[in-house]
Scaffold this active site. Structure first.
Site, PDB file in Angstrom:
ATOM      1  CG  HIS A 156      46.503  52.255  46.293  1.00 12.30           C
ATOM      2  ND1 HIS A 156      46.179  52.935  45.153  1.00 12.30           N
ATOM      3  CD2 HIS A 156      46.678  53.201  47.252  1.00 12.30           C
ATOM      4  CE1 HIS A 156      46.182  54.242  45.393  1.00 12.30           C
ATOM      5  NE2 HIS A 156      46.465  54.433  46.671  1.00 12.30           N
ATOM      6  CB  SER A 277      37.902  21.177  45.347  1.00 13.17           C
ATOM      7  OG  SER A 277      38.351  20.441  44.223  1.00 13.17           O
ATOM      8  CE  LYS A 283      40.412  25.265  45.786  1.00 11.78           C
ATOM      9  NZ  LYS A 283      40.917  26.628  45.677  1.00 11.78           N
ATOM     10  CD  GLU A 290      34.276  32.076  45.259  1.00 13.00           C
ATOM     11  OE1 GLU A 290      35.489  32.059  45.111  1.00 13.00           O
ATOM     12  OE2 GLU A 290      33.589  31.035  45.229  1.00 13.00           O
TER      13      GLU A 290
END
Ligand code: ARG
Length: 468
Positions: A156, A277, A283, A290
């Site tokens: 979980h 970024s 970043k 992704e």
């Protein structure tokens, strides 16, 4: 040029020509088309449908075309045709003249395209297996290097029990190993020859299909001409194998996206597979992962699309089947790309074992071990569970871990508390060592998994001929 002009008057609407062409996609089949035609022309010769000089001329023309295409990777630039089969016949006619008009004696584009599709599917499964073998090797390499590193295991997405990082990696090894098995099954089922099925009913010329199958490298001949020309299981099944493999890749990507986020900080992607970024200078984004996760999504759509194309089709061939190419190529390309990327990201991944270990304390991951130890002393598990649960509740409220607990405090909840229990409570190493069953996370068991994985990778690399 059309392969079916006689019955028609006038021209097709150019919009329709554009709408229906498949050359832009099926040009990828050109070498298969030439190879199948070459074998088929020889079969017509052996069946005495073509005379030896005709066979020689056609075969020479096909071979010359083959050399031309192989020499020039951009052969299709500026070319247009209804499909690759039409293009080949046209080019052949240019080279060898009228005899090319005998090429499609007794065969149809229906058995031709089905044959080429199966040849492609068989080659694609091998290529995918090769890419999977590299990913398996990368997972194994990291598992070997970090055999003893302890990672908080989750259910979980809540901290659960300590596991070895190597054990975690080998979980994916198992999934990808089954993906290899699925590709092999898929290849074995695709391994039959449609050629000779004609448009739907079987060719009316005495072509020796058994021999043709051998020449084209098929294990056997498709037994039913309607099935052979109108079903696309081979495509759908390969797409499913790709989709499931991408689902596995996507879960792995999701894990690493989470684990590499500073809140976790268990792993760090190599700069080579990360991006920054344009606005926020600090970043470091895991875009490689992704994109794998995103492409898994689009690939599921391709599989669903293919199933939907098939579900309402009356036997036998229907033009809807042409849609299989987009799904097939997109699916195979996306999976190959994702597998290659995943292997590289894995091989270059940096671990932060201290962060992992700290979370095993923060998340009370040895709570089960405490209860188990009480059970070994004769306390019923339900009662042990209750005692440890209350202890955890107390620690959480006080903002403590088991490490900061005094004996006096602990005894209030766990009356049997002593030095041994204290040691159990803070040692993730002890916890994993206890799980010494087949498939468990104890170092001894994981070493066995690694030994088996080594044999699997060696075997795969030995059996898969290099691409070429
Ligand atoms: N481009 C077609 C396909 O991919 C080739 C077969 C065409 N057959 C036909 N009967 N129109 O399916």
């Amino acid at each position: 040029m059309k392969l079916w002009g006689g019955r028609f008057r006038g021209r097709r609407d150019p919009q329709f020509e554009n709408f229906s062409e498949s050359f832009s996609l099926d040009q990828r089949f050109v070498l298969y088309d030439l190879r199948v035609n070459f074998a088929y022309v020889n079969a017509l010769g052996k069946a005495r449908v073509l005379k030896p000089p005709e066979v020689r001329r056609l075969a020479a023309g096909l071979e010359a075309l083959c050399r031309k295409v192989q020499r020039n990777p951009r052969w299709a630039r500026g070319q247009a045709a209804e499909d690759v089969h039409t293009w080949v016949e046209r080019e052949l006619e240019r080279r060898v003249g009228d005899v090319a008009r005998k090429l499609r004696t007794g065969r149809s584009r229906n058995d031709l395209v089905a044959t080429e599709t199966r040849l492609y599917v068989k080659d694609a499964t091998l290529e995918l297996e090769r890419a999977l073998a590299e990913l398996l090797a990368a997972l194994l390499g990291q598992a070997r290097r970090h055999l003893q590193v302890v990672l908080p295991g989750y259910t979980h997405l809540q901290p659960a029990q300590p596991i070895l990082f190597s054990h975690y990696l080998l979980a994916y090894f198992e999934m990808f190993d089954r993906d290899v098995g699925r590709l092999k099954d898929c290849c074995a089922r695709a391994d039959e020859l449609p050629m000779g099925a004609g448009a739907l009913a079987g060719t009316a010329f005495p072509v020796n299909r058994e021999r043709l199958a051998r020449e084209l490298g098929f294990a056997r001949v498709a037994r039913n001409s309607l099935d052979a020309t109108s079903e696309r299981d081979a495509v759908t099944e390969l797409l499913f194998a790709c989709a499931l493999c991408m689902v596995h890749l996507s879960r792995w990507a999701e894990d690493l996206i989470i684990y590499s986020s500073p809140g976790f900080g268990y792993v760090e992607l190599a700069d080579a597979y990360s991006t920054g970024s344009s606005l926020m200078p600090q970043k470091k984004n895991p875009d490689s992962l992704e994109l794998i996760r995103g492409r898994a999504g689009t690939l599921l759509g391709k599989l669903t699309g293919m199933l939907a194309v098939m579900k309402g089709l009356p036997l036998a061939y229907n033009r809807d089947l042409q849609e299989d190419k987009d799904a097939l190529f997109a699916g195979v390309d996306a999976t190959l790309g994702a597998l290659t990327m995943a292997a590289r990201v894995t091989a270059t991944l940096r671990l932060h074992p201290k962060r992992m270990k700290a979370m095993t304390q923060q998340g009370f991951l040895m709570a089960t071990d405490l209860a188990d130890e009480l059970v070994r002393r004769g306390v019923p598990f339900a009662e042990a569970h209750e005692q440890v649960g209350k202890l955890v509740r107390h620690c959480a409220a006080e903002g403590k871990t088991f490490q900061g607990l005094s004996a006096g405090e602990a005894t209030k909840f766990v009356p049997a508390w002593d030095a041994k229990l204290q040691a159990v409570a803070v040692s993730p190493e002890r916890s994993v060592a206890r799980r010494d069953v087949i498939g468990g996370t104890a170092p001894r068991q994981v070493a066995r998994q690694i030994a088996r994985a080594e044999r699997t990778v060696a075997e795969l690399r030995r059996k898969l001929p290099r691409a070429g």
